[in-house]
Design an enzyme around this catalytic site. Structure first.
Site, PDB file in Angstrom:
ATOM      1  N   HIS A 228       0.830  -1.210   0.000  1.00  0.00           N
ATOM      2  CA  HIS A 228       0.000   0.000   0.000  1.00  0.00           C
ATOM      3  C   HIS A 228       0.862   1.257   0.000  1.00  0.00           C
ATOM      4  O   HIS A 228       1.873   1.336   0.701  1.00  0.00           O
ATOM      5  CB  HIS A 228      -0.900   0.005   1.238  1.00  0.00           C
ATOM      6  CG  HIS A 228      -1.708   1.255   1.398  1.00  0.00           C
ATOM      7  ND1 HIS A 228      -2.696   1.617   0.518  1.00  0.00           N
ATOM      8  CD2 HIS A 228      -1.658   2.243   2.332  1.00  0.00           C
ATOM      9  CE1 HIS A 228      -3.234   2.759   0.904  1.00  0.00           C
ATOM     10  NE2 HIS A 228      -2.613   3.158   2.004  1.00  0.00           N
ATOM     11  N   SER A 229       0.468   2.238  -0.817  1.00  0.00           N
ATOM     12  CA  SER A 229       1.067   3.567  -0.825  1.00  0.00           C
ATOM     13  C   SER A 229       2.593   3.496  -1.020  1.00  0.00           C
ATOM     14  O   SER A 229       3.083   3.005  -2.031  1.00  0.00           O
ATOM     15  CB  SER A 229       0.705   4.299   0.471  1.00  0.00           C
ATOM     16  OG  SER A 229       1.026   5.657   0.403  1.00  0.00           O
ATOM     17  N   TYR A 230       3.369   3.954  -0.013  1.00  0.00           N
ATOM     18  CA  TYR A 230       4.828   3.951  -0.135  1.00  0.00           C
ATOM     19  C   TYR A 230       5.385   2.531  -0.183  1.00  0.00           C
ATOM     20  O   TYR A 230       6.506   2.311  -0.639  1.00  0.00           O
ATOM     21  CB  TYR A 230       5.455   4.707   1.045  1.00  0.00           C
ATOM     22  CG  TYR A 230       6.883   5.120   0.825  1.00  0.00           C
ATOM     23  CD1 TYR A 230       7.192   6.350   0.248  1.00  0.00           C
ATOM     24  CD2 TYR A 230       7.935   4.290   1.183  1.00  0.00           C
ATOM     25  CE1 TYR A 230       8.504   6.738   0.043  1.00  0.00           C
ATOM     26  CE2 TYR A 230       9.254   4.664   0.983  1.00  0.00           C
ATOM     27  CZ  TYR A 230       9.530   5.889   0.411  1.00  0.00           C
ATOM     28  OH  TYR A 230      10.833   6.273   0.196  1.00  0.00           O
ATOM     29  N   GLY A 232       4.501   0.329  -2.190  1.00  0.00           N
ATOM     30  CA  GLY A 232       4.726   0.018  -3.599  1.00  0.00           C
ATOM     31  C   GLY A 232       6.095   0.482  -4.062  1.00  0.00           C
ATOM     32  O   GLY A 232       6.792  -0.213  -4.813  1.00  0.00           O
ATOM     33  N   THR A 256      -1.837  -1.095  -3.835  1.00  0.00           N
ATOM     34  CA  THR A 256      -3.043  -0.309  -3.554  1.00  0.00           C
ATOM     35  C   THR A 256      -2.645   1.153  -3.394  1.00  0.00           C
ATOM     36  O   THR A 256      -1.965   1.512  -2.439  1.00  0.00           O
ATOM     37  CB  THR A 256      -3.760  -0.812  -2.290  1.00  0.00           C
ATOM     38  OG1 THR A 256      -2.879  -0.745  -1.172  1.00  0.00           O
ATOM     39  CG2 THR A 256      -4.236  -2.252  -2.463  1.00  0.00           C
TER      40      THR A 256
END
Length: 352
Positions: A228-230, A232, A256
């Protein structure tokens, strides 16, 4: 009409300053005397005089809060959400109360993960079955040790009276600086320092460490990532550093609302091609779940998470994510057909 203690103290000082500025033969002596008076007043202690003790409950019930059936924190009696300004004009006390409640909630969340989700909390570097990475915890804060430096003037030929005067000025300067720091950041009681965790000093380092010490050594045949977010961005960095290993062990990756950027992170062509075939990014969007979302980057497909709220993208897209993992696992165990399907998908993507 009530008058605060601070007003009663500062007003006569202001009058004295005005009187001194009018001039006089011994203006310098009066200024020195006033500075000496100010140096004896511990303003930090004065700010705490009317403050209640920093003695807070150690349970949610003690704070009169509980989580309702929707997982929302609510006051037991009023049903209202958490209120930061519990006491007016006491920011420092309110901040301490907020931090004490936060510690209790943190423990409560850990208990939910262990009891309701059947997860096991294990500190690195021990074994595990299912891994929940914690890339945000990269350091611990400890009180900075006080270093007493002996004045170099002690060994000089300066007169004792001059040395004492210089030491006094130095102490007063430090006292004023310390007070300023406390006033600027009232919740900071002590001078703290950050000790970074070895080989885990950043989210990217943490991902590589967990991969090297756990995932790469596991017997799992199908490894799936949800980032999720960072997270990735951390996964892309892991691919850059461990490309061959990741390709051989990871079956699929669900991102995500990832903030990764294959251009800025300088991901190579082979990584971008692998991501197009094995990754999918569920992004925040008002479109229905799994609706295709246009992407300006040549990496993985982007689809709607079914919500425009960043923090809900993982939860909202879980049904599609596990379907994606199941299909990827089935395709891996099949022989020729999945391979042809993936190749045709890649060709269409490149043509677009």
């Amino acid at each position: 009409m009530s008058i605060s203690l601070r007003s009663l103290i500062l007003l006569p000082i202001w009058i004295s300053m005005a009187h001194i500025q009018q001039g006089g033969p011994d203006e310098k002596e009066k200024t020195t005397a006033l500075k000496d008076l100010l140096s004896r007043i511990d303003l930090d202690e004065l700010m705490k005089k009317d403050e209640p003790p920093l003695d807070f409950p150690d349970t949610l019930e003690g704070f009169e809060y509980a989580f309702n059936e929707k997982g929302q924190l609510r006051h037991i009696k009023t049903g209202e959400p958490f209120v930061f300004n519990y006491r007016e004009d006491l920011h420092r006390w309110n901040q301490k109360r907020y931090e004490a409640l936060g510690e209790i909630i943190t423990k409560y969340v850990y208990e939910l993960l262990e009891k309701d989700c059947n997860l096991k909390k294990i500190s690195i570097p021990e074994g595990y079955g299912v891994i929940v990475l914690n890339p945000n915890e990269n350091y611990i804060e400890v009180e900075k040790p006080k270093i007493h430096v002996q004045s170099s003037s002690d060994s000089s030929d300066e007169p004792a009276e001059k040395r004492e005067r210089k030491d006094k000025v130095s102490k007063e300067t430090k006292k004023r600086r310390d007070f300023y720091e406390k006033y600027r950041n009232p919740q900071r009681e002590k001078e703290m320092m950050q000790l970074y965790i070895r080989e885990n000093g950043s989210p990217e380092e943490h991902a590589v460490y967990v991969w090297d010490h756990f995932i790469a050594q596991s017997a799992a045949e199908n490894v799936f990532f949800v980032a999720h977010s960072y997270g990735g961005l951390a996964f892309v960095e892991l691919m850059i550093q461990r490309e061959a290993d990741v390709k051989s062990k990871v079956t699929a990756v669900a991102l995500t609302d990832s903030v990764h950027n294959v251009w800025h992170q300088e991901a190579g062509k082979t990584i971008r091609e692998w991501m197009r075939e094995n990754c999918c990014n569920w992004v925040s969007s008002s479109e229905p779940l799994d609706t295709s979302v246009e992407s300006m980057l040549p990496d993985c497909p982007r689809v709607s998470a079914g919500t425009d709220r960043h923090e809900l993208t993982s939860w909202k897209s879980f049904p599609s994510i596990f379907k994606f993992f199941t299909e990827a696992s089935e395709a891996k165990t099949s022989s020729l057909k999945p391979s042809l399907t993936r190749r045709s998908h890649r060709i269409k993507h490149e043509e677009l």
